[in-house]
Design a protein around this motif. Sequence first.
Motif, mmCIF file in Angstrom:
data_model
loop_
_atom_site.group_PDB
_atom_site.id
_atom_site.type_symbol
_atom_site.label_atom_id
_atom_site.label_comp_id
_atom_site.label_asym_id
_atom_site.label_seq_id
_atom_site.Cartn_x
_atom_site.Cartn_y
_atom_site.Cartn_z
ATOM 1 N N ASP A 1 74.711 -79.080 2.383
ATOM 2 C CA ASP A 1 74.238 -80.305 3.049
ATOM 3 C C ASP A 1 72.771 -80.568 2.710
ATOM 4 O OD1 ASP A 1 76.698 -80.744 4.153
ATOM 5 O OD2 ASP A 1 76.218 -79.840 6.094
ATOM 6 N N GLU A 2 71.973 -79.497 2.674
ATOM 7 C CA GLU A 2 70.563 -79.650 2.312
ATOM 8 C C GLU A 2 70.427 -80.070 0.850
ATOM 9 O OE1 GLU A 2 66.459 -79.756 2.728
ATOM 10 O OE2 GLU A 2 68.085 -79.717 4.225
ATOM 11 N N CYS A 3 71.295 -79.517 -0.006
ATOM 12 C CA CYS A 3 71.272 -79.910 -1.418
ATOM 13 C C CYS A 3 71.636 -81.380 -1.571
ATOM 14 C CB CYS A 3 72.237 -79.053 -2.230
ATOM 15 S SG CYS A 3 71.710 -77.346 -2.474
ATOM 16 N N LYS A 4 72.606 -81.850 -0.802
ATOM 17 C CA LYS A 4 72.996 -83.257 -0.861
ATOM 18 C C LYS A 4 71.840 -84.158 -0.441
ATOM 19 C CE LYS A 4 77.013 -84.326 0.874
ATOM 20 N NZ LYS A 4 78.175 -84.346 1.800
ATOM 21 N N ARG A 5 71.105 -83.746 0.593
ATOM 22 C CA ARG A 5 69.997 -84.570 1.070
ATOM 23 C C ARG A 5 68.891 -84.660 0.026
ATOM 24 N NH1 ARG A 5 65.198 -84.019 3.177
ATOM 25 N NH2 ARG A 5 65.321 -81.737 3.104
ATOM 26 N N THR A 6 68.524 -83.532 -0.538
ATOM 27 C CA THR A 6 67.440 -83.539 -1.534
ATOM 28 C C THR A 6 67.890 -84.175 -2.852
ATOM 29 O OG1 THR A 6 68.073 -81.289 -2.203
ATOM 30 C CG2 THR A 6 66.343 -81.509 -0.541
ATOM 31 N N SER A 7 69.190 -84.059 -3.169
ATOM 32 C CA SER A 7 69.697 -84.640 -4.413
ATOM 33 C C SER A 7 69.635 -86.156 -4.361
ATOM 34 C CB SER A 7 71.128 -84.179 -4.672
ATOM 35 O OG SER A 7 71.185 -82.787 -4.857
ATOM 36 N N VAL A 8 69.913 -86.721 -3.186
ATOM 37 C CA VAL A 8 69.824 -88.176 -3.032
ATOM 38 C C VAL A 8 68.395 -88.637 -3.262
ATOM 39 C CG1 VAL A 8 70.023 -90.078 -1.381
ATOM 40 C CG2 VAL A 8 71.820 -88.329 -1.511
ATOM 41 N N GLU A 9 67.437 -87.885 -2.763
ATOM 42 C CA GLU A 9 66.030 -88.245 -2.928
ATOM 43 C C GLU A 9 65.603 -88.171 -4.395
ATOM 44 O OE1 GLU A 9 63.965 -85.536 -0.452
ATOM 45 O OE2 GLU A 9 64.634 -86.452 1.444
ATOM 46 N N ARG A 10 66.186 -87.209 -5.140
ATOM 47 C CA ARG A 10 65.798 -87.040 -6.541
ATOM 48 C C ARG A 10 66.722 -87.779 -7.492
ATOM 49 N NH1 ARG A 10 65.476 -80.713 -7.286
ATOM 50 N NH2 ARG A 10 67.400 -80.912 -6.056
ATOM 51 N N GLY A 11 67.806 -88.363 -6.977
ATOM 52 C CA GLY A 11 68.726 -89.118 -7.814
ATOM 53 C C GLY A 11 69.598 -88.261 -8.706
ATOM 54 N N VAL A 12 69.969 -87.061 -8.253
ATOM 55 C CA VAL A 12 70.843 -86.168 -9.026
ATOM 56 C C VAL A 12 72.057 -85.815 -8.180
ATOM 57 C CG1 VAL A 12 68.945 -85.220 -10.377
ATOM 58 C CG2 VAL A 12 69.592 -84.118 -8.217
ATOM 59 N N ASN A 13 73.061 -85.255 -8.836
ATOM 60 C CA ASN A 13 74.270 -84.864 -8.123
ATOM 61 C C ASN A 13 74.097 -83.481 -7.500
ATOM 62 O OD1 ASN A 13 75.713 -87.210 -8.821
ATOM 63 N ND2 ASN A 13 76.251 -86.334 -10.817
ATOM 64 N N PRO A 14 74.553 -83.300 -6.279
ATOM 65 C CA PRO A 14 74.456 -81.971 -5.652
ATOM 66 C C PRO A 14 75.526 -81.042 -6.234
ATOM 67 C CG PRO A 14 75.628 -83.462 -4.211
ATOM 68 C CD PRO A 14 75.162 -84.290 -5.369
ATOM 69 N N PRO A 15 75.339 -79.734 -6.147
ATOM 70 C CA PRO A 15 76.378 -78.807 -6.632
ATOM 71 C C PRO A 15 77.625 -78.918 -5.773
ATOM 72 C CG PRO A 15 74.671 -77.621 -5.436
ATOM 73 C CD PRO A 15 74.173 -79.022 -5.576
ATOM 74 N N SER A 16 78.772 -78.776 -6.418
ATOM 75 C CA SER A 16 80.040 -78.801 -5.687
ATOM 76 C C SER A 16 80.299 -77.430 -5.075
ATOM 77 C CB SER A 16 81.186 -79.171 -6.626
ATOM 78 O OG SER A 16 81.390 -78.140 -7.585
ATOM 79 N N TYR A 17 81.250 -77.383 -4.132
ATOM 80 C CA TYR A 17 81.596 -76.093 -3.541
ATOM 81 C C TYR A 17 82.172 -75.150 -4.595
ATOM 82 C CZ TYR A 17 80.753 -77.397 1.329
ATOM 83 O OH TYR A 17 80.159 -77.749 2.515
ATOM 84 N N THR A 18 82.928 -75.699 -5.553
ATOM 85 C CA THR A 18 83.487 -74.847 -6.608
ATOM 86 C C THR A 18 82.378 -74.155 -7.381
ATOM 87 O OG1 THR A 18 85.443 -76.259 -6.842
ATOM 88 C CG2 THR A 18 84.921 -74.815 -8.679
ATOM 89 N N GLU A 19 81.326 -74.891 -7.724
ATOM 90 C CA GLU A 19 80.204 -74.289 -8.453
ATOM 91 C C GLU A 19 79.507 -73.225 -7.619
ATOM 92 O OE1 GLU A 19 78.013 -77.799 -9.194
ATOM 93 O OE2 GLU A 19 79.532 -78.644 -10.521
#
Length: 497
Positions: free
Chosen positions: A311-329
Amino acid sequence: MASSIEVTVPRLGWSMEEGSFCRWLKEEGEMVREGDGLYELEGDKATQVVESFDAGVLRIGPDGPQSGDIVKVGQVLAHLEPRGGKAAAPKAPAAQQAQAAPAATNGNGAKAAEKKTNGAPAPNGNGSHAAAAPAAQPPQAAVPEKTSASTAPVASPSVRRLARELGIDLQKCDRDDPSPLSAAELMRLAAQPSAQPAATPVARAVVSGDVAVTPRAKRVASELNVDPADAVGSGRNGRIREQDVRAIAANASSKPAAKVSAASAGGAAIGEPITQIRRVIAQRMMAASHETAPVTLTARADASELVRFRDECKRTSVERGVNPPSYTELFVKLCAAALEKHPALLDQWVNERLVKAEGVNIAVAVATPNGLMTPVIRDVPRLSLRELSASFANLIELARTQRLAADQMRGGAFTVSSLGGYRVEAFTPILNPPQTAILGIGRISEQPVAKQRQLVVADVVNLSLTFDHRVVDGAPAAAFLTSLCDVIENPLAWLLG
């Protein structure tokens, strides 16, 4: 005049016997340069572009392969003729040569006879006399007598490197031609059974009529009360194996239901042809069921910290314009950490020997429109989470667009299969031989969990580890699963380290 060069079907993997021809990438009469893509071939779970090792003008015969045709390893598909030359006619099978007319005929259909003048040979255009022969034979160079000590043929450094990659010992090549060995000829040698690496001796196949049947297949046929001669052999040279016998037994048991289905439809049942990828998947699934000793262990892990991290990765990824890691990764990265503690699960049973894996290379099951693919992420512990995500995203794109190369699916020592995107709590994954273990991951769901004698709601994931009991016993497998649960419940050190 230089002879033409045969364009043959290469062996894309040592287990490959045939492939599905897709399409030509060059037209009839087009000039082909060394390294140009010649045609597309669907082999073991991947479609690959086959490149030319030689240069010349492409000549496709009238019996050349069409899209969808099944072609055998070593089969001649076309020829490359030198610029300005003529392609050699394809070699006729031995049976056709035996049935050929005993004498040559002239253009009028009459047998060519030796013309004599007063008992002497007929004069040639210069007025001299030359003896006539039944058929013109090209001059043959004297072949040196073979000695017991064989020498390697002349070959360029690139051909020698290719020989090493294919596992071919040039010292053992039975070749009388003094000219340098070409890459195309080396590929033909690789397609021959004698060119394959020596394997552990196996029981000789028994022969049923004109078809070879392995002893194991014959025993299973007796147990299932079926005639092995009715099976279509999938082994080398049509040899009937155990899986072929079981296939006709299963087909026989399903025939009544098929008839009812066809009758209820009011006509004959019409099915779709099985693709090469689907056939390979079926063969490997059957091999996993009948040639391994699979055991499955299950465990539940508290993934609350992992969910918070993503969830934290998703929040920061939106700010940086990148995709967050998936659960599989994330699970692949955590599996690598657990595998480093328990490397026995990376060992593989190959030819009655245990082979140690070189590096933690993890295959990931990817669903595509054409079937299941298992691209391999190499040396996972060395990759940062960002590098792992980029590598996996690229492999998924290649897999779903049918551009995944066979090399990108080789070398996996452990497989991760996730159905977490569906409402699947747990499942039993099937081994991917010769790998020893595969991890099945269910969905993460909120469940009541007892912590310090209190009931709390936590994010829980179910893990299913299937392993080959021939290689690993239950205790080491359970120890790995326990370590994996530990790193899932405390993931930060392993994901950010």
